[in-house]
Design an enzyme around this catalytic site. Sequence first.
Site, mmCIF file in Angstrom:
data_model
loop_
_atom_site.group_PDB
_atom_site.id
_atom_site.type_symbol
_atom_site.label_atom_id
_atom_site.label_comp_id
_atom_site.label_asym_id
_atom_site.label_seq_id
_atom_site.Cartn_x
_atom_site.Cartn_y
_atom_site.Cartn_z
ATOM 1 C CB SER A 66 0.666 -8.677 0.946
ATOM 2 O OG SER A 66 0.227 -7.956 -0.243
ATOM 3 C CE LYS A 79 1.499 -4.383 1.859
ATOM 4 N NZ LYS A 79 1.082 -4.289 1.129
ATOM 5 C CG ASP A 81 -14.972 -14.434 0.652
ATOM 6 O OD1 ASP A 81 -14.933 -15.266 1.444
ATOM 7 O OD2 ASP A 81 -14.672 -12.704 0.696
#
Length: 467
Positions: free
Chosen positions: A305, A330, A316
């Site tokens: 999460s 998740k 990224d």
Amino acid sequence: MKKFLILMALIMPMVVDAAPKNKKKEEPIEHLTDEQIYNELKKLALVFEVARENFVEEADEKKMLEAAMNGMLAELDPHSSYLSADDFKEFNDKSHGEFGGLGIQITSDRGAVRVISPIDDTPADKAGIKAGDYITHIDGEQVFDLTLNQAVKKMKGRPGTKVKLTVVSDDGESREMTLKRDIIKVKSIKFDDKVLADADKEDKDTPKIGYVRISDFGVTTARDLKEALEKLEKKDVVGYVVDVRNNPGGYLTAAIEVSDAFLEDGEIVSTRGKSDTDIERVYAKPGDLTNGKPVVVLINHGSASASEIVAGALQDNGRGLVMGSQSFGKGSVQQQKPLGDGTAIHITIARYYTPSGHSIQNEGITPDIEVLQSKIEVLEKKESMYSEASFKNSLKNDKSKKKDKKKSEKDDDEEETPFEELTDEEKDARDYQLQRAMEMVIGMSKLQERNLVTPSDILMDDTVLEE
């Protein structure tokens, strides 16, 4: 850039490529008309009345109705549930950093109770419960098909009392353990300046690495992180290891603020709801609290999460290198919807996506460099008996410093000290993933010093390989 490739080869053996997974094609949902929904609700009321009147024992209407609401929400996904007044209060107490129990984050997996991760320094953590373990029995009673709230209630109790769990690990090994319940105080940030296990700690030129352990994402996590980074920056660390292994997540806002602490700009995360137009994007504000120093994020199967949001945002944006093993996967956002009488619904309202548009749900974050936790065995001495210095009448190095030749030699037959009995320094030395991450930070910092590479270049494989 060739030096960079050599360094990468020496430090880490394997770069992992993300492979797309086969996705099951979903059948379109056939929605009921209002009249059909009304008829089904009448049938539900009829089932309740018939069951209450005809069941062989006296029925508990409240439990029946709560079970019906829980079943309705559990059908949606493993993270949606009905919260009674007590459940809702416990949820809020837990979110604010202190609660009673074993210190374990669980989820529902095909009717079974599965461990997302234990919380640091809790009874579950000390007992050796690991991410991915299944809990099959609580005090000798099977837990299959229990709701998460029911399973949690069975494990909770007065501090000091004991509970017996049957735990099955990934390899199928079953073990019984008795844990003593405790007040769980979640300290989400721990930090220190560390050096490599085999480094000379007395040498002022030995590089220090800022180590930040985030065990969960709570109300105070972002504030505590800022204080930690300010103190570590004053210690002149060369870079950072951000450790979110076995971190089950927490508040979305905390994950955003933690990511922002390392970023100057760029998207952090996007959340996408039910409607195609229900998209929210969150961007970093100017102000990298680490002043552009190298960052390595450590993840494992228990990183879920909010942990995955941080790892994905830094990965990224080319701001940090992600090392470890595949994360939990998740990728959904839950929210509490109070019903006005002290109860609430805990329901999934959106999926979240990394800046590149990657959905983490059921897939997780793939590390840039896979490093599985391993046991280190030293096969080579730090200094060889045979070298130029061993020749008779060899020239001396007029600028060398005298080295302390005293070495602590361990008998080959001596038994290894149990991990729980080690000092923090000894635990660090045995933490294979941490040692490799610290080596990577040092290597990246040296390349930065020589202006050979920037942090974002490290994640640009084509650029590295072509030069």
